[in-house]
Design a protein around this motif. Structure first.
Motif, PDB file in Angstrom:
ATOM      1  N   VAL A 253      -1.349 -19.120 -17.853  1.00  0.00           N
ATOM      2  CA  VAL A 253      -1.687 -18.900 -16.449  1.00  0.00           C
ATOM      3  C   VAL A 253      -3.202 -18.761 -16.276  1.00  0.00           C
ATOM      4  O   VAL A 253      -3.768 -19.183 -15.261  1.00  0.00           O
ATOM      5  N   HIS A 254      -3.900 -18.190 -17.259  1.00  0.00           N
ATOM      6  CA  HIS A 254      -5.361 -18.092 -17.208  1.00  0.00           C
ATOM      7  C   HIS A 254      -6.012 -19.466 -17.314  1.00  0.00           C
ATOM      8  O   HIS A 254      -6.884 -19.833 -16.520  1.00  0.00           O
ATOM      9  N   LEU A 255      -5.610 -20.218 -18.328  1.00  0.00           N
ATOM     10  CA  LEU A 255      -6.288 -21.471 -18.640  1.00  0.00           C
ATOM     11  C   LEU A 255      -5.940 -22.579 -17.650  1.00  0.00           C
ATOM     12  O   LEU A 255      -6.805 -23.368 -17.248  1.00  0.00           O
ATOM     13  N   LEU A 256      -4.681 -22.645 -17.252  1.00  0.00           N
ATOM     14  CA  LEU A 256      -4.305 -23.626 -16.235  1.00  0.00           C
ATOM     15  C   LEU A 256      -4.993 -23.344 -14.906  1.00  0.00           C
ATOM     16  O   LEU A 256      -5.295 -24.266 -14.140  1.00  0.00           O
ATOM     17  N   ASP A 257      -5.252 -22.079 -14.649  1.00  0.00           N
ATOM     18  CA  ASP A 257      -5.988 -21.699 -13.445  1.00  0.00           C
ATOM     19  C   ASP A 257      -7.357 -22.371 -13.410  1.00  0.00           C
ATOM     20  O   ASP A 257      -7.850 -22.761 -12.340  1.00  0.00           O
ATOM     21  N   MET A 258      -7.985 -22.534 -14.578  1.00  0.00           N
ATOM     22  CA  MET A 258      -9.287 -23.205 -14.618  1.00  0.00           C
ATOM     23  C   MET A 258      -9.145 -24.689 -14.277  1.00  0.00           C
ATOM     24  O   MET A 258     -10.025 -25.271 -13.635  1.00  0.00           O
ATOM     25  N   GLY A 259      -8.037 -25.279 -14.687  1.00  0.00           N
ATOM     26  CA  GLY A 259      -7.801 -26.685 -14.373  1.00  0.00           C
ATOM     27  C   GLY A 259      -7.624 -26.934 -12.894  1.00  0.00           C
ATOM     28  O   GLY A 259      -8.072 -27.963 -12.361  1.00  0.00           O
ATOM     29  N   PRO A 385      -6.989 -14.128  -4.810  1.00  0.00           N
ATOM     30  CA  PRO A 385      -5.987 -13.646  -3.853  1.00  0.00           C
ATOM     31  C   PRO A 385      -4.607 -14.187  -4.207  1.00  0.00           C
ATOM     32  O   PRO A 385      -4.460 -15.052  -5.077  1.00  0.00           O
ATOM     33  N   PRO A 386      -3.563 -13.703  -3.550  1.00  0.00           N
ATOM     34  CA  PRO A 386      -2.192 -14.089  -3.903  1.00  0.00           C
ATOM     35  C   PRO A 386      -1.917 -15.588  -3.887  1.00  0.00           C
ATOM     36  O   PRO A 386      -1.174 -16.082  -4.737  1.00  0.00           O
ATOM     37  N   GLU A 387      -2.493 -16.341  -2.955  1.00  0.00           N
ATOM     38  CA  GLU A 387      -2.209 -17.770  -2.928  1.00  0.00           C
ATOM     39  C   GLU A 387      -2.764 -18.475  -4.175  1.00  0.00           C
ATOM     40  O   GLU A 387      -2.175 -19.448  -4.663  1.00  0.00           O
ATOM     41  N   VAL A 388      -3.873 -17.973  -4.704  1.00  0.00           N
ATOM     42  CA  VAL A 388      -4.420 -18.521  -5.947  1.00  0.00           C
ATOM     43  C   VAL A 388      -3.569 -18.083  -7.132  1.00  0.00           C
ATOM     44  O   VAL A 388      -3.262 -18.885  -8.025  1.00  0.00           O
ATOM     45  N   GLY A 389      -3.161 -16.811  -7.130  1.00  0.00           N
ATOM     46  CA  GLY A 389      -2.282 -16.328  -8.187  1.00  0.00           C
ATOM     47  C   GLY A 389      -0.963 -17.069  -8.211  1.00  0.00           C
ATOM     48  O   GLY A 389      -0.422 -17.378  -9.286  1.00  0.00           O
ATOM     49  N   ARG A 390      -0.440 -17.383  -7.032  1.00  0.00           N
ATOM     50  CA  ARG A 390       0.810 -18.140  -6.949  1.00  0.00           C
ATOM     51  C   ARG A 390       0.651 -19.523  -7.550  1.00  0.00           C
ATOM     52  O   ARG A 390       1.498 -19.982  -8.325  1.00  0.00           O
ATOM     53  N   ALA A 391      -0.421 -20.226  -7.192  1.00  0.00           N
ATOM     54  CA  ALA A 391      -0.624 -21.586  -7.686  1.00  0.00           C
ATOM     55  C   ALA A 391      -0.687 -21.618  -9.209  1.00  0.00           C
ATOM     56  O   ALA A 391      -0.065 -22.472  -9.851  1.00  0.00           O
TER      57      ALA A 391
END
Length: 442
Positions: A253-259, A385-391
């Motif tokens: 979830v951390h690394l994919l968030d960067m993508g 924020p939650p919408e970023v955490g959700r994605a």
């Protein structure tokens, strides 16, 4: 790009940080003495590991009062209370039931450091009680719970920070600045890898009596009733679907968030192509997979995920990392460093970009906490924020679902929040809570 700006980037990469739309609150902002009336009153729910580390970062700012601690393990609870008293001179009231803690009107914000299956229920009830929330990642253990949490933050107008601290990491802020300013040209591909020994799970152990001082039924909460097993408890619970999503929803979830940050995406992936299997020869106690490769085709680029649990080696001599490949250059980064390597322009007999390196990075939990506290004061959106955490969570949950139901290709309708090509996968979107617990309604 003009030569002076290119040289500035090459020497310090500070300009790249400035390009980023997010700002880090300097640590010294919170280092002065604050009047008690100016301090934020916080409480921690889930005290054993990451949650307590995040509380420490709050307390280190000097502008936080820890009014309460809550945990179902009295041993952990008492130990943490003593640490807060010894290290920060603060007395905290102790709770075994988070609902009693949320009744207190003097608490401004709560930190949720529980296992993933508790995140949604506690976050929604905290928001309903008027508390701001710092919730550890992944935001929730299922897609349906993530959707509920996004709605709750909006309906109750709460400041919510999801614990994806790389959003406040200088390395990745610099990298995003370089990408979005065109330094690497058109982004074509993001390669991500994560290889860690602990991802294999635990050595099998027999069921055993519940440890003294632990309210195990409360620990299970909305998850299915199961006999106590040490492997499902402290430290290794995330390898079981009831409570977590394995290495994929931990580091993934951390690394994919960067993508997805590279293109500022805030929705789930339309298509996910997944290979997942247990290829290790070891007999381990887990639900999750030890080997996964996932392709996320995007509109104008692609994200590749490569995970091998049980080993510590990886590309570029790093067990984890992110590679951003553009037409003009490639950036390789982890939490502590990055390097931009330019492509060669044969016609001009020169590099297509200026080489840039940075090697003095560090973990950014403190900066993520600073951002949260600043947003409590300003009522602005947090860096995650939650919408970023959700994605980010959906980019981890959907491959796990694909592997669990044996559907290598899943098509996702983000607006309807459902899979369009697999009803069996749709059954795993929203959990069924164990009575008397009820899935929150917003």
């Amino acid at each position: 790009m003009n030569p002076s700006r290119r040289n500035f980037l090459k020497k310090s990469a500070i300009a790249a940080s400035a390009i980023s739309s997010l700002s880090v609150v300097p640590e010294n902002v919170w280092s002065s003495e604050f009047a008690p009336s100016d301090k934020v009153n916080v409480a921690l729910i889930g005290c054993r590991n990451m949650g307590f580390g995040i509380l420490r970062h709050h307390l280190d700012t000097g502008m936080v009062n820890c009014l309460a601690l809550c945990d179902v393990d009295k041993n952990i609870l008492n130990e943490r209370a003593q640490t807060v008293k010894n290290d920060y001179g603060q007395e905290s009231q102790l709770y075994s039931d988070y609902r009693k803690l949320l009744e207190r009107i003097d608490i401004d914000a709560v930190i949720i450091g529980t296992p993933d299956h508790w995140h949604c229920l506690i976050m929604v009830e905290a928001a309903q009680a008027g508390k701001d929330v710092y919730v550890e990642k992944p935001m929730a253990n299922t897609i349906g719970e993530c959707n509920i949490m996004v709605k709750a933050a909006k309906r109750y107008n709460r400041v919510v920070q999801v614990g994806q601290q790389q959003r406040d990491n200088k390395v990745f802020k610099d990298v995003m600045g370089l990408i979005k300013s065109g330094e690497i040209g058109t982004l074509r591909k993001v390669n991500i890898w994560a290889n860690f020994n602990y991802g294999l799970g635990s050595t099998p152990k027999p069921d055993s009596p519940v440890p003294e001082g632990v309210d195990y039924d409360f620990w299970l909460g909305p998850a299915p009733k199961r006999p106590f097993n040490e492997n499902r408890f402290h430290g290794s619970w995330r390898h079981f679907w009831d409570y977590g999503g394995g290495l994929m929803s931990d580091w993934g979830v951390h690394l994919l968030d960067m993508g997805i940050w590279a293109k500022d995406l805030t929705e789930g992936p339309e298509t996910v192509i997944t290979y997942a299997e247990n290829l290790s020869r070891k007999t381990m106690h887990r639900d999750s997979f030890d080997t996964m490769n996932v392709i996320f085709p995007k509109k104008d680029y692609v994200i590749n995920w490569d995970m091998t649990a049980g080993i510590q080696q990886g590309p570029f001599d790093s067990s984890y990392g992110v590679q951003f490949i553009g037409e003009k250059a490639t950036i390789v980064a982890d939490r502590y460093k990055y390097h931009l390597s330019p492509e060669w322009d044969g016609a001009k007999d020169a590099p297509k970009a200026e080489e840039v390196s940075y090697t003095k990075g560090h973990e950014s939990h403190r900066q993520h906490v600073d951002n949260f506290l600043e947003c409590i004061k300003t009522r602005e959106k947090t860096s995650c924020p939650p919408e970023v955490g959700r994605a980010a969570a959906l980019h981890a949950h959907i491959p796990n679902i694909a592997a669990r139901v044996g559907q290598p290709v899943l098509e996702w309708d983000d607006e309807q929040s459902r899979f369009t090509n697999c009803e069996k996968a749709n059954e795993l979107i929203t959990p069924e809570y164990r009575k008397p617990w009820k899935l929150p309604e917003v």
